[in-house]
Scaffold this active site. Structure first.
Site, short mmCIF file in Angstrom:
data_model
loop_
_atom_site.label_atom_id
_atom_site.label_comp_id
_atom_site.label_asym_id
_atom_site.label_seq_id
_atom_site.Cartn_x
_atom_site.Cartn_y
_atom_site.Cartn_z
N SER A 37 0.83 -1.43 -0.09
CA SER A 37 0.06 0.14 -0.18
C SER A 37 0.73 1.31 -0.03
O SER A 37 1.65 1.53 -0.97
CB SER A 37 -1.05 0.06 1.11
OG SER A 37 -1.80 0.95 1.11
N ASP B 132 -9.62 -3.97 -5.57
CA ASP B 132 -8.82 -2.97 -5.10
C ASP B 132 -9.08 -1.74 -5.80
O ASP B 132 -8.97 -1.35 -6.98
CB ASP B 132 -7.41 -3.33 -4.76
CG ASP B 132 -6.55 -2.19 -4.16
OD1 ASP B 132 -7.19 -0.82 -3.83
OD2 ASP B 132 -5.53 -2.06 -4.11
N HIS C 293 -7.87 -4.67 -1.11
CA HIS C 293 -6.69 -3.98 -0.89
C HIS C 293 -6.00 -4.65 0.54
O HIS C 293 -7.13 -4.89 1.45
CB HIS C 293 -7.16 -2.66 -0.74
CG HIS C 293 -5.94 -1.88 -0.52
ND1 HIS C 293 -5.16 -1.24 -1.57
CD2 HIS C 293 -5.26 -1.30 0.57
CE1 HIS C 293 -3.81 -0.65 -0.82
NE2 HIS C 293 -4.15 -0.52 0.19
#
Length: 307
Positions: A153, A251, A281
């Site tokens: 991320s 995501d 995600h």
């Protein structure tokens, strides 16, 4: 493919987000409360907390040694958390799995967080620790070969930015970059990527939450037009290290990661882009106990072994 049923069940159990502005201190405390006790963590040969004395100052790092050996390849890992969440503790299990599966010595970086630390403090810490790792031959027993950067991320944002910054500085020791569902375009223009619309609601991380979650970082001075903030805005990607870009089907940020991999290949950089079906995600952090998602670690091992 629909969202994996175990992920869907977990998301359905989550309480509604609190109303009002986000409280980073309270959110960090909630994250830390879910950390597994030490006795339940994956055992390794050694796990050591040290302070890296770097050009950016003293940075806390946690060093994971998978097995006893005379020397090691090194992987420097940057945790996720929208630049204001996450710690050595919250992502300890990710670093342990990386060490176990790759056989590399993993250095996890406790970089400074927004909003208390303004941009580019966190990025400076990450880059400085990579330089420190390359210089700490005695302490890390680096074998002088593999020196990879990895992140999930926002940690993937840092990994991409560190690789680019190192290239621009003429520091050519980074051999691989591994980006797990990276955030690479922080202006969050919903018209630019279909995944921001297709995965806007119902998959855990929602498109409407991207701006408020990243506001602590952006309000601290990080300009979304800056390629060190939004690595996809870098115009020249030639000469960057080989990349593994892992994305998740459900995501909102899926498409920017896949586009970045495509642009790397167009620039002559070896890039593997791998979409994990049924995943959302954060799956490497939260759902790697599901066998098909734990495969991200073995895929990382295989990628590191190819070049």
């Amino acid at each position: 493919m629909t969202l994996h049923p175990e992920i869907a069940t977990f998301i359905a159990s989550l309480p509604a987000p609190p109303e009002g502005p986000l409280d980073p201190v309270a959110m960090r405390a909630a994250d830390e409360a879910h950390v597994a006790p030490l006795e339940e963590r994956l055992p390794l040969h050694a796990v050591d907390d040290v302070t890296a004395k770097t050009a950016a100052g003293e940075v806390p790092v946690r060093i994971y040694t998978p097995v006893e050996a005379g020397s090691y390849g090194v992987l420097v890992y940057f945790h996720g958390g929208a630049f204001f969440l996450g710690s050595l503790e919250t992502h300890d299990h990710v670093a342990r799995s990386l060490a176990k599966e790759t056989g590399l010595k993993v250095v996890s970086v406790g970089y400074r967080l927004a909003p208390e630390a303004a941009f580019p403090a966190g990025l400076d810490d990450c880059y400085a620790v990579v330089r420190w790792a390359a210089e700490e031959h005695t302490g890390l027993a680096w074998d002088g070969t593999t020196l990879a950067v990895a992140g999930d991320s926002s940690g993937g944002t840092f990994a991409a930015a560190v690789a680019a910054r190192a290239h621009d500085d003429g520091f050519d020791r980074i051999t691989h970059q591994i980006l797990y569902y990276p955030s690479l375009d922080l202006d969050f223009d919903v018209d630019r990527y279909p995944s921001l619309r297709e995965n806007a609601v119902g998959y855990g991380l929602e498109t409407a939450g991207l701006k408020p979650f990243n506001a602590f970082y952006l309000d601290s001075g990080a300009d979304p037009a800056d390629p060190l903030v939004s690595p996809i805005k870098r115009t020249d990607l030639t000469g960057l290290p080989p990349a593994l870009v892992v994305t998740a089907e459900h995501d909102p940020m899926r498409d920017e990661g896949e586009l970045y991999g495509e642009r790397l290949r167009e620039a002559g950089v070896e890039a593997t882009v791998s979409r994990y079906e049924g995943a959302g995600h954060g799956f490497v952090q939260h759902f790697s106990w599901i066998p098909e998602y734990h495969a991200a670690f073995t895929q990382t091992r295989d990628f590191l072994g190819r070049s």
